[in-house]
Motif scaffolding. Structure first.
Motif, mmCIF file in Angstrom:
data_model
loop_
_atom_site.group_PDB
_atom_site.id
_atom_site.type_symbol
_atom_site.label_atom_id
_atom_site.label_comp_id
_atom_site.label_asym_id
_atom_site.label_seq_id
_atom_site.Cartn_x
_atom_site.Cartn_y
_atom_site.Cartn_z
ATOM 1 N N MET A 1 6.339 4.903 -6.353
ATOM 2 C CA MET A 1 6.438 3.639 -7.013
ATOM 3 C C MET A 1 6.653 3.388 -8.446
ATOM 4 S SD MET A 1 4.161 0.213 -5.697
ATOM 5 C CE MET A 1 3.014 0.018 -6.815
ATOM 6 N N ALA B 1 -5.218 -4.442 -3.859
ATOM 7 C CA ALA B 1 -5.622 -3.600 -5.095
ATOM 8 C C ALA B 1 -4.404 -2.745 -5.227
ATOM 9 C CB ALA B 1 -6.759 -2.979 -4.794
ATOM 10 N N GLU C 1 -8.203 -12.139 -1.779
ATOM 11 C CA GLU C 1 -9.431 -11.792 -2.478
ATOM 12 C C GLU C 1 -9.490 -12.612 -3.682
ATOM 13 O OE1 GLU C 1 -10.501 -7.691 -1.791
ATOM 14 O OE2 GLU C 1 -12.586 -8.395 -1.215
ATOM 15 N N GLU D 1 -7.755 -3.781 4.996
ATOM 16 C CA GLU D 1 -8.485 -2.615 4.282
ATOM 17 C C GLU D 1 -8.934 -1.529 5.159
ATOM 18 O OE1 GLU D 1 -8.577 -5.748 3.222
ATOM 19 O OE2 GLU D 1 -8.939 -5.832 1.172
ATOM 20 N N ARG E 1 5.436 6.527 3.871
ATOM 21 C CA ARG E 1 6.532 5.887 2.642
ATOM 22 C C ARG E 1 7.164 6.934 1.870
ATOM 23 N NH1 ARG E 1 2.744 2.596 4.432
ATOM 24 N NH2 ARG E 1 3.084 0.557 4.528
ATOM 25 N N LYS F 1 11.941 9.335 1.051
ATOM 26 C CA LYS F 1 12.453 9.741 0.112
ATOM 27 C C LYS F 1 13.164 11.024 -0.080
ATOM 28 C CE LYS F 1 9.745 7.054 -3.421
ATOM 29 N NZ LYS F 1 8.877 6.432 -2.324
HETATM 30 N N1 T1G Z 1 -1.034 -0.275 -3.865
HETATM 31 C C1 T1G Z 1 0.052 0.464 -4.208
HETATM 32 N N2 T1G Z 1 1.206 0.617 -3.760
HETATM 33 C C2 T1G Z 1 1.722 -0.071 -2.714
HETATM 34 C C3 T1G Z 1 0.716 -1.063 -2.124
HETATM 35 C C4 T1G Z 1 -0.394 -0.994 -2.820
HETATM 36 N N3 T1G Z 1 -1.672 -1.832 -2.435
HETATM 37 N N4 T1G Z 1 1.393 -1.738 -1.196
HETATM 38 C C5 T1G Z 1 2.734 -1.328 -1.075
HETATM 39 N N5 T1G Z 1 2.703 -0.297 -2.210
HETATM 40 C C6 T1G Z 1 3.899 0.465 -2.490
HETATM 41 C C7 T1G Z 1 4.427 1.135 -1.386
HETATM 42 O O1 T1G Z 1 3.902 2.660 -1.497
HETATM 43 C C8 T1G Z 1 6.026 1.378 -1.491
HETATM 44 O O2 T1G Z 1 6.029 2.273 -2.758
HETATM 45 C C9 T1G Z 1 6.039 -0.069 -2.004
HETATM 46 O O3 T1G Z 1 5.046 -0.521 -2.442
HETATM 47 C C10 T1G Z 1 6.983 -0.846 -1.081
HETATM 48 O O4 T1G Z 1 5.780 -0.943 -0.048
HETATM 49 C C11 T1G Z 1 -10.186 -4.271 -3.157
HETATM 50 C C12 T1G Z 1 -9.646 -2.394 -1.352
HETATM 51 C C13 T1G Z 1 2.851 -5.416 1.248
HETATM 52 C C14 T1G Z 1 3.472 -5.419 3.866
HETATM 53 O O5 T1G Z 1 -3.319 -2.462 2.284
HETATM 54 O O6 T1G Z 1 1.187 -3.313 3.891
HETATM 55 O O7 T1G Z 1 -7.020 -4.467 -2.139
HETATM 56 O O8 T1G Z 1 7.633 3.960 -1.599
HETATM 57 O O9 T1G Z 1 7.587 0.430 1.616
HETATM 58 O O10 T1G Z 1 7.475 -2.359 4.101
HETATM 59 O O11 T1G Z 1 -10.517 -5.421 -0.970
HETATM 60 O O12 T1G Z 1 3.403 -2.498 1.563
HETATM 61 O O13 T1G Z 1 8.538 2.121 -3.023
HETATM 62 O O14 T1G Z 1 7.315 3.998 -3.964
HETATM 63 O O15 T1G Z 1 5.146 -0.639 2.380
HETATM 64 O O16 T1G Z 1 7.839 -4.365 2.403
HETATM 65 C C15 T1G Z 1 -4.977 -3.613 0.410
HETATM 66 C C16 T1G Z 1 -0.560 -2.284 1.914
HETATM 67 C C17 T1G Z 1 -5.108 -2.804 -0.428
HETATM 68 C C18 T1G Z 1 -1.364 -3.750 1.805
HETATM 69 C C19 T1G Z 1 5.151 -4.414 2.277
HETATM 70 N N6 T1G Z 1 -3.398 -4.142 0.640
HETATM 71 N N7 T1G Z 1 0.847 -2.726 1.720
HETATM 72 O O17 T1G Z 1 5.646 -3.703 3.222
HETATM 73 O O18 T1G Z 1 7.200 -2.224 1.581
HETATM 74 S S1 T1G Z 1 -6.669 -2.086 -0.613
HETATM 75 C C20 T1G Z 1 -2.818 -3.203 1.789
HETATM 76 C C21 T1G Z 1 1.690 -2.968 2.889
HETATM 77 C C22 T1G Z 1 -7.500 -3.592 -1.379
HETATM 78 C C23 T1G Z 1 -9.453 -4.739 -2.085
HETATM 79 C C24 T1G Z 1 -8.849 -3.676 -1.117
HETATM 80 C C25 T1G Z 1 3.007 -3.168 2.572
HETATM 81 C C26 T1G Z 1 3.690 -4.550 2.609
HETATM 82 P P1 T1G Z 1 7.507 2.925 -2.834
HETATM 83 P P2 T1G Z 1 6.698 -0.873 1.561
HETATM 84 P P3 T1G Z 1 7.074 -2.984 2.884
#
Ligand code: T1G
Length: 701
Positions: free
Chosen positions: A1, A67, A109, A129, A280, A284
């Motif tokens: 990313m 996050a 959150e 999470e 993910r 690539k």
């Molecule tokens: N952090 C970093 N990178 C992320 C990310 C994240 N949370 N979510 C997605 N990416 C990157 C992913 O690696 C990819 O990168 C690009 O974005 C597109 O994602 C404190 C502890 C939102 C439903 O668990 O479920 O918050 O490959 O291919 O299919 O309490 O991404 O392009 O380089 O998946 O359209 C909680 C995780 C985090 C959501 C979109 N949130 N993400 O799906 O695209 S922990 C998650 C998803 C947290 C707090 C806690 C999905 C999506 P690249 P993608 P998509």
């Protein structure tokens, strides 16, 4: 990313309403630059004497989706999410969160720390999470029960499911839903607000302590019963929700922080976060990254058996127009029956409405004529694993497909370069190996041969992603029919098991040992499920390697007609309609006669011996595939094994596990790993090769 833009947060004003706008593609993850930007904008908005209310919104496809998961393995940088959300919740002016897309984890959150929440009608919200072995660690476990009560809070946090904006409004998580322009609706809504409304002070669902504690106790008991004491994150979630009632907010937040840190430090969370990025990263493809995929709207599948019909269903469910070609009337009817049965089941189970099922089927064309393929953008050959038959069908496909169509063969064993040549257009021909059941399993191995064009490869990758699949690249060289990644590793896994079967173990013991490791099924249960004749045909078609021990047990079973579930007799015996069986005593008898015939004295194997040998065989096979360039990265192998063969996702995959397991196996147990079989599990090659390969692909990881 990509790295976060320099200034991922802007402060705008519409009269007396301050607008904080986040812009951090692709998902507005709340990395440190975004957190600092929001804090600075909030302080500036509050300091401005003309600010009556504040709206927090985001550009791009979604309100923050969490996050930034990549930061979890780095040193914490302030402000933390918790600090930022305290700042928002304690702002002296009303703060409104304008939610669109998928507000997940830290994103939701953030919205709960705001005083009010408005969402666009197609927005979805969730706390996933748990899928990362974590829990909402920025106030989610304390604010959510205050907004929707303990029961619904547990459901959301334990399942990680996304809820629609409508449902979120119904349960009190958000205040309103709009189908209009979200930004202007949020500003208009903010203009009506005069009071702050800190969620921390919301006691709505904390009044009936007895009922609340009963819910907590019931959930704690259920988690322990379902998942055992080893389920760290779910049990910690129960503790945190309990604290939301029993402790003041700041103490509850401290307990949540400690619980989050415990989960973050767990091997399970490390494995789940590794798996998240591995799947993910797998999409690539190093050699085709810059190629532009062709547009795919209509697909055609040749072969309507289990695999072809499964691919057709996956295509229909992903919105493609699908032509399914089967030979003869009976073939077409059988395919229609399989597809119809899927939709009937889905409607009966409430997964689809009648209207959705009917609409999907309007995009299906069933035919026994190959010449209908002319309009297809992508054609998938999915007939049986018979080289001559595939080659002739692919030649016919090549003759009728439109010039820029991409052709794919579903094989994973046969020589891809030769099959590509058979189409007469090798540059436009790739492998697309779907894993059964194709309408469910997310894994697709994309076979890349020497003559394949980068555009054809990336068209296959784009198509797999549009089908909601996880594409993994398998690079094969001329004549190299190795089973790409998954089947090549499965072969090594099975050989390790068969050697132990021949040397003294039983099918049930080996299956039990691998299930206790975390696989859903053991190797002999899988063999019975897929049919022993399939692997038998493959063995007969391949020349034997004199350096590798050959175990004839499975061949003898096929010769007896014991083919597994399809004959209700294999390694296990199955009652009518049953998919779990009891050990087949005749097989055990045949194995002991076989040992006597080969002069083998049966020896004992512990479950640990069985697991260690099989894990090393898997990791060795993976290391070989890296060395041969079939797999692009160690984490690609993890993705294949987790999605394709049920390797426990919480361990990240065999190659990630190798770092944790191989040295201990080698240090303590090489003597029991049958040094006479160096090719299979002598662990030495693993470490050197893995170190080399990891270094080589470091930039790709
Ligand atoms: N952090 C970093 N990178 C992320 C990310 C994240 N949370 N979510 C997605 N990416 C990157 C992913 O690696 C990819 O990168 C690009 O974005 C597109 O994602 C404190 C502890 C939102 C439903 O668990 O479920 O918050 O490959 O291919 O299919 O309490 O991404 O392009 O380089 O998946 O359209 C909680 C995780 C985090 C959501 C979109 N949130 N993400 O799906 O695209 S922990 C998650 C998803 C947290 C707090 C806690 C999905 C999506 P690249 P993608 P998509």
């Amino acid at each position: 990313m990509k790295q976060a833009p320099k200034h991922p947060v802007r402060l705008e004003r519409q009269g007396t309403i301050a607008l904080i706008v986040i812009e951090n593609p692709p998902v507005n993850a709340l990395g440190v630059a975004v957190r600092r930007g929001i804090a600075a904008a909030l302080n500036a908005a509050v300091a401005h004497d003309k600010t009556d209310a504040i709206v927090i919104a985001a550009n791009g496809r979604t309100f923050p989706a969490g996050a930034d998961i990549r930061e979890f393995d780095m040193a914490a940088q302030e402000p933390s999410l918790g600090q930022l959300f305290d700042l928002i919740e304690n702002a002296p002016k009303p703060v409104v969160a304008a939610i669109h897309g998928t507000a997940l984890g830290g994103g939701l959150e953030l919205a709960m720390a705001a005083h009010y929440r408005i969402a666009s009608s197609d927005a979805r919200m969730g706390l996933p999470e748990i899928h990362l072995g974590l829990l909402p660690g920025a106030g989610g476990t304390q604010r959510l029960p205050r907004l929707i009560g303990a029961e619904l809070a547990f459901d959301m946090m334990m399942s990680g499911n996304q809820l629609s904006a409508g449902i979120c409004a119904e349960i009190g998580l958000i205040d309103s839903v709009t189908s209009g322009d979200l930004r202007s609706e949020a500003v208009a809504y903010a203009r009506t607000l005069t009071e702050v409304r800190p969620t921390a002070l919301n006691r709505t669902h904390l009044m009936d302590g007895g009922d609340y504690m009963a819910t907590v106790a019931a959930r704690r008991a259920q988690v322990k019963a379902d998942l055992g004491a080893g389920a760290l994150a779910p049990l910690k979630i129960v503790d945190c929700v309990e604290a939301a009632l029993l402790l003041p907010m700041d103490a509850g937040l401290q307990l949540e922080r400690a619980a989050f840190e415990d989960c973050l430090a767990s091997r399970e969370s490390a494995g789940l976060r590794h798996a998240f990025f591995a799947e993910r990263r797998a999409a690539k493809f190093p050699e085709a990254a810059d190629a532009k995929p062709a547009k795919v709207e209509r697909i055609a599948i040749v072969g309507g058996g289990t695999m072809g019909s499964g691919i057709a269903i996956a295509g229909l469910q992903s919105g493609f127009a699908v032509t399914l070609v089967e030979q003869g009337e009976s073939g077409v009817n059988a395919a229609l029956e399989q597809i119809g049965a899927f939709y009937e089941r889905s409607i009966a189970k409430g997964r689809l409405s009648e209207a959705q099922g009917a609409a999907a089927l309007t995009h299906l064309q069933l035919t026994n004529k190959l010449d209908t393929l002319g309009e297809a953008d992508l054609i998938i050959e999915a007939i049986g694993e018979d080289f001559d038959l595939k080659a002739s069908i692919l030649a016919e496909i090549g003759a009728v497909a439109k010039p820029d169509a991409v052709i794919a063969t579903n094989t994973s064993y046969l020589d891809l370069s030769a099959l590509a040549a058979a189409t007469g257009r090798p540059a436009n021909t790739i492998g697309l190996h779907f894993f059964a059941p194709a309408q469910v399993n997310k894994l697709v191995e994309v076979g890349v041969h020497d003559a394949a064009s980068a555009q054809a490869v990336m068209t296959g990758v784009g198509f797999a992603k549009a089908m909601g699949k996880t594409p993994v690249r398998a690079r094969v060289h001329k004549g190299f029919g190795s089973g790409y990644i998954g089947n090549a590793i499965l072969e090594a896994y099975r050989l390790a098991a068969d050697i132990m079967l021949e040397d003294g173990a039983t099918p049930a013991q080996i299956d039990g040992a691998m299930r206790s490791f975390g696989f859903p099924l053991g190797p002999y249960q899988i063999a019975d499920m897929s049919g022993l004749d399939i692997a038998y045909a493959r063995r007969q078609s391949k020349p034997r390697d004199p350096d590798v021990r050959y175990v004839e047990i499975a061949d003898k079973m096929v010769e007896q007609g014991w083919l597994g579930q399809k004959t209700r007799r294999g390694y296990y015996i199955y009652a009518e309609g049953q998919r779990t069986g009891v050990p087949n005593g005749d097989v055990l008898k045949m194995i002991s006669e076989h040992r006597a015939h080969k002069g083998i004295t049966a020896r004992k194997f512990s479950d640990r011996d069985i697991r260690d040998r099989i894990l090393l065989a898997i990791v060795n096979a993976g290391a070989r595939l890296l060395g041969e360039g079939v797999a692009a990265r160690p984490s690609d192998i993890d993705t294949v094994m987790v999605h394709g063969f049920g390797y426990p996702r919480s361990r990240g995959g065999p190659m990630m596990d190798a770092d944790a397991t191989t040295p201990s196996i080698i240090a303590s147990r090489l003597s029991v790993l049958a040094p006479e079989e160096p090719s299979l599990w002598a662990a030495a090659p693993v470490l050197t090769m893995l170190a080399q390969e990891r270094q080589k692909f470091a930039d790709l990881n």
